[in-house]
Design an enzyme around this catalytic site. Structure first.
Site, short mmCIF file in Angstrom:
data_model
loop_
_atom_site.label_atom_id
_atom_site.label_comp_id
_atom_site.label_asym_id
_atom_site.label_seq_id
_atom_site.Cartn_x
_atom_site.Cartn_y
_atom_site.Cartn_z
NE ARG A 7 -10.10 -2.54 -3.45
CZ ARG A 7 -9.64 -1.82 -2.43
NH1 ARG A 7 -8.52 -2.18 -1.82
NH2 ARG A 7 -10.25 -0.73 -2.02
CG ASP A 56 -0.99 -1.74 7.20
OD1 ASP A 56 -2.13 -1.96 7.62
OD2 ASP A 56 -0.67 -0.70 6.58
CE1 TYR A 101 -9.91 3.95 5.38
CE2 TYR A 101 -9.07 5.26 7.19
CZ TYR A 101 -8.90 4.70 5.94
OH TYR A 101 -7.71 4.87 5.29
CE LYS A 102 -8.49 0.62 4.13
NZ LYS A 102 -7.03 0.58 4.14
CG PHE A 124 -2.00 1.01 1.18
CD1 PHE A 124 -3.14 0.79 0.44
CD2 PHE A 124 -1.86 2.21 1.87
CE1 PHE A 124 -4.15 1.75 0.39
CE2 PHE A 124 -2.87 3.16 1.83
CZ PHE A 124 -4.01 2.94 1.08
C1 LIG Z 1 -6.33 1.72 4.08
C2 LIG Z 1 -4.89 1.47 4.37
C3 LIG Z 1 -4.11 2.41 5.02
C4 LIG Z 1 -4.72 3.74 5.40
O1 LIG Z 1 -3.84 4.65 5.91
P1 LIG Z 1 -4.42 5.99 6.54
O2 LIG Z 1 -3.25 6.70 7.03
O3 LIG Z 1 -5.36 5.60 7.64
O4 LIG Z 1 -5.13 6.72 5.47
C5 LIG Z 1 -2.79 2.10 5.30
N1 LIG Z 1 -2.27 0.92 4.94
C6 LIG Z 1 -2.99 -0.01 4.29
C7 LIG Z 1 -2.39 -1.32 3.92
C8 LIG Z 1 -4.31 0.24 3.97
O5 LIG Z 1 -5.03 -0.66 3.32
#
Ligand SMILES: *Cc1c(COP(=O)(O)O)cnc(C)c1O
Length: 407
Positions: A366, A194, A219-220, A125
């Site tokens: 996705r 993560d 938020y997921k 990510f």
């Molecule tokens: C959604 C997501 C994030 C989000 O990071 P934010 O700082 O909360 O915006 C980080 N890492 C991964 C792997 C994600 O899927």
């Protein structure tokens, strides 16, 4: 039997079917993007309203004590803990995932002064990779990327930290956390996981595998709402020695002593920086409680069944799309990603039909299967829509192919 008829049987036998009632979902929408922004629990608006009107409006500043605002970050963290195999005092809900990555990467580098390399994989990510870059610019880190099948070989005596995302955001491919954690430890490195696409979706046992650090998103699958606080995990054995660089007053041992010198709070509270987002924590708490009530094992089982049934339904319609996700459900998280040169337009055409999935550049459609609020009937209907979008060629309409600035 049609996919719809089979879906009716599966739904009738689904012990989680009633949880759909606990979420607000608009009529006519099949929501396949709960892996990006979880749906709204019906209990959230009233909970947030109470914090706004009573705790803030009436209680004013007294609510820091009277309404438990001070403890909210730790309290919500403790409720996240059982979802990821952590002890309550090892998790705190704070900041964004990005900021928590920064704090923990820096802390890990400081714990192993002779080593500078942060090892990750290409295609992780973006924010995970970008946060290493910031520390690199400070002269504190060296980024090393290795493909997933080369990670073990890339673990040498220079590596301070192995930092990976458990479930890949684009493909859904899942790492073997236990094996990689063991390999990193054997090489003398620490590990930061993560869990953004795992928490509340896939069972994770951080203490069972001896993980050092973890972060994840609120938020997921945790349904905390847009911009919800994220969380951070620090294994108990590291907490006394951990020093994170964002030494704000809320991470201080005595924030209201107003002294000139920083002294980190004992334990996980040290991960805090500034004043916590109380409204965001209130919304996140509702989502976490609901997901914990349903239970991650049951959620995972259902999501696997949903994605398998979706694939079967596609096949029943004769759709043959290239699957980017691992074909074996045990090797992926809660999503299916398909590669198609026109993935963007197909995604837009689906959204126009009320099937909300998402597009990930350059060519991935996705579809996420957040099991708390999806039914097998949703799977049958979504598969039928996708089959129709492809066979009718409606995705070729200009309105679907024109790209918006934000996708
Ligand atoms: C959604 C997501 C994030 C989000 O990071 P934010 O700082 O909360 O915006 C980080 N890492 C991964 C792997 C994600 O899927």
């Amino acid at each position: 039997m049609t996919p719809e008829a089979r879906a009716a049987e599966f739904d009738a036998a689904d012990p989680l079917a009633n949880y759909r009632e606990r979420f607000m979902l608009p009529d006519g929408v099949i929501y396949l993007d709960g892996n990006s922004l979880g749906a709204l629990p019906k209990a959230t608006p009233a909970a947030v309203q109470r914090v706004v009107e009573q705790e803030w409006g009436e209680g004013l500043i007294r609510s820091w004590n009277d309404a438990g605002w001070f403890e909210a970050a730790g309290r919500v963290g403790a409720k996240i803990a059982p979802l990821i195999g952590a002890a309550p005092h090892e998790v705190i809900a704070c900041d964004s995932t990005s900021v928590n990555l920064f704090k923990l990467i820096a802390a890990a580098l400081q714990m192993l002064p002779g080593r500078k390399v942060v090892l990750s994989e290409p295609g992780n990510f973006p924010t995970d990779l970008y946060m290493i870059a910031g520390l690199e610019a400070q002269g504190l880190a060296t980024r090393r990327l290795a493909e997933r099948d080369r990670l073990a070989q890339a673990l040498d005596a220079d590596v301070a930290l192995l930092m990976l995302t458990h479930v890949h955001y684009k493909t859904g491919a899942m790492h073997d956390m236990a094996a990689l954690t063991r390999a990193a430890h054997e090489a003398g490195a620490l590990v930061l996981w993560d869990l953004s696409h795992s928490t509340g979706a896939v069972p994770v046992d951080l203490n069972g595998i001896g993980a050092d650090f973890a972060v994840g998103c609120g938020y997921k699958y945790l349904c905390g709402g847009p911009g919800a606080p994220a969380f951070a995990f620090v294994a108990e054995r590291h907490q006394a020695e951990l020093q994170q660089p964002l030494t704000g007053w809320f991470g201080h041992a005595a924030p209201f002593a107003f002294t000139d010198d920083y002294a980190g709070a004992p334990g996980i509270d040290r991960l805090q920086c500034g004043t916590p987002p109380v409204l965001g924590l209130a919304a996140l708490e509702v989502g976490v409680e609901l997901i914990a009530e349903i239970g991650v094992e049951r959620l995972y089982g259902k999501s696997q069944a949903l994605s398998e049934f979706f694939l079967e339904s596609l096949m029943a319609h004769g759709v043959a799309l290239e699957l980017v996700s691992p074909p074996r459900s045990a090797e992926r998280g809660n999503q299916l990603s398909f590669r198609h040169a026109e993935a963007y337009a197909i995604c837009q055409a689906l959204i126009a039909r009320g099937v909300i999935g998402d597009f990930r550049a350059p060519d991935v459609l996705r579809l996420g299967f957040a099991p708390a609020y999806l039914s097998f009937a949703d799977m049958a209907a979504a598969a039928r829509h996708l089959a129709e979008v492809l066979s009718s060629g409606e995705w070729q309409r200009a309105e679907f192919r024109e790209r918006a600035a934000v996708t």
